[in-house]
Motif scaffolding. Structure first.
Motif, PDB file in Angstrom:
ATOM      1  N   MET A 119      41.433 -34.726  20.658  1.00  0.00           N
ATOM      2  CA  MET A 119      42.607 -34.646  19.803  1.00  0.00           C
ATOM      3  C   MET A 119      43.206 -36.052  19.689  1.00  0.00           C
ATOM      4  O   MET A 119      43.194 -36.806  20.642  1.00  0.00           O
ATOM      5  N   LYS A 120      43.761 -36.365  18.538  1.00  0.00           N
ATOM      6  CA  LYS A 120      44.338 -37.681  18.302  1.00  0.00           C
ATOM      7  C   LYS A 120      45.694 -37.816  18.992  1.00  0.00           C
ATOM      8  O   LYS A 120      46.402 -36.823  19.218  1.00  0.00           O
ATOM      9  N   ASN A 154      48.510 -38.945  17.867  1.00  0.00           N
ATOM     10  CA  ASN A 154      49.651 -38.444  17.096  1.00  0.00           C
ATOM     11  C   ASN A 154      49.778 -36.922  17.195  1.00  0.00           C
ATOM     12  O   ASN A 154      50.881 -36.381  17.134  1.00  0.00           O
ATOM     13  N   HIS A 155      48.656 -36.228  17.395  1.00  0.00           N
ATOM     14  CA  HIS A 155      48.725 -34.774  17.591  1.00  0.00           C
ATOM     15  C   HIS A 155      49.385 -34.444  18.924  1.00  0.00           C
ATOM     16  O   HIS A 155      50.186 -33.499  19.006  1.00  0.00           O
ATOM     17  N   TRP A 156      49.027 -35.204  19.953  1.00  0.00           N
ATOM     18  CA  TRP A 156      49.648 -34.972  21.268  1.00  0.00           C
ATOM     19  C   TRP A 156      51.151 -35.261  21.226  1.00  0.00           C
ATOM     20  O   TRP A 156      51.948 -34.544  21.830  1.00  0.00           O
ATOM     21  N   SER A 178      53.067 -34.938  18.616  1.00  0.00           N
ATOM     22  CA  SER A 178      53.655 -33.791  17.904  1.00  0.00           C
ATOM     23  C   SER A 178      53.761 -32.571  18.805  1.00  0.00           C
ATOM     24  O   SER A 178      54.785 -31.870  18.791  1.00  0.00           O
ATOM     25  N   ILE A 179      52.724 -32.310  19.589  1.00  0.00           N
ATOM     26  CA  ILE A 179      52.749 -31.169  20.522  1.00  0.00           C
ATOM     27  C   ILE A 179      53.878 -31.348  21.532  1.00  0.00           C
ATOM     28  O   ILE A 179      54.628 -30.414  21.823  1.00  0.00           O
ATOM     29  N   CYS A 216      51.697 -40.221  26.475  1.00  0.00           N
ATOM     30  CA  CYS A 216      51.321 -40.808  25.190  1.00  0.00           C
ATOM     31  C   CYS A 216      51.698 -42.290  25.153  1.00  0.00           C
ATOM     32  O   CYS A 216      50.960 -43.112  24.592  1.00  0.00           O
ATOM     33  N   THR A 242      40.648 -42.817  27.936  1.00  0.00           N
ATOM     34  CA  THR A 242      40.749 -41.660  27.044  1.00  0.00           C
ATOM     35  C   THR A 242      40.417 -40.388  27.802  1.00  0.00           C
ATOM     36  O   THR A 242      41.063 -39.352  27.615  1.00  0.00           O
ATOM     37  N   ASN A 283      43.032 -37.299  28.168  1.00  0.00           N
ATOM     38  CA  ASN A 283      42.715 -35.946  27.700  1.00  0.00           C
ATOM     39  C   ASN A 283      42.785 -34.926  28.828  1.00  0.00           C
ATOM     40  O   ASN A 283      43.270 -33.809  28.639  1.00  0.00           O
ATOM     41  N   TRP A 334      45.595 -31.990  28.460  1.00  0.00           N
ATOM     42  CA  TRP A 334      45.159 -30.592  28.378  1.00  0.00           C
ATOM     43  C   TRP A 334      45.643 -29.780  29.577  1.00  0.00           C
ATOM     44  O   TRP A 334      46.056 -28.622  29.425  1.00  0.00           O
TER      45      TRP A 334
END
Length: 130
Positions: A1-2, A4-6, A8-9, A58, A66, A70, A74
């Motif tokens: 996952m990118k 920016n997605h993290w 946002s989450i 982040c 990476t 991750n 997660w």
């Protein structure tokens, strides 16, 4: 996952925690027992802290691998879903079979924190203070 997605989450998780906390304080207080309300608030607290921790992770993304990023992200997301989610449902319903799911979330939190600690310790010494 990118990344920016993290982000946002994490932001959605923190915002949801604020909303759920307000809902508990104002909407659920007359409906739930003090015990049920305490269970719900515990879920909110852990969700908020781990959403903020994910934002912090982040911010560190460029300084850690990476793979480590991750793994920790997660683990914390699974922790929020299992720990906080099961507490919300336990407080609001009679689904007591959810009780054993809560510790799975707690262990997931611990895996994330432990992974971050070990991974940071092993990170190349050249990444010391900027």
């Amino acid at each position: 996952m990118k990344l920016n997605h993290w982000i946002s989450i994490a932001a959605l998780g923190a915002g949801l925690a604020v909303g759920l906390g307000a809902f508990a304080a104002h909407g659920l207080k007359p409906v739930l027992s003090d015990y049920q309300l305490a269970i719900f608030k515990t879920g909110v607290n852990y969700q908020m802290w781990h959403s903020l921790a994910l934002l912090g992770l982040c911010a560190l993304a460029s300084r850690i691998s990476t793979r480590l990023f991750n793994w920790v992200a997660w683990a914390w997301l699974v922790g929020v879903i299992c720990f906080s989610g099961s507490l919300y449902l336990l407080a609001l319903t009679d689904m007591h079979w959810l009780g054993p799911i809560t510790p799975v979330g707690g262990v997931s939190f611990l895996i994330g924190w432990g992974g971050l600690a070990v991974g940071a310790w092993r990170t190349n010494a050249s990444l010391s203070s900027p």
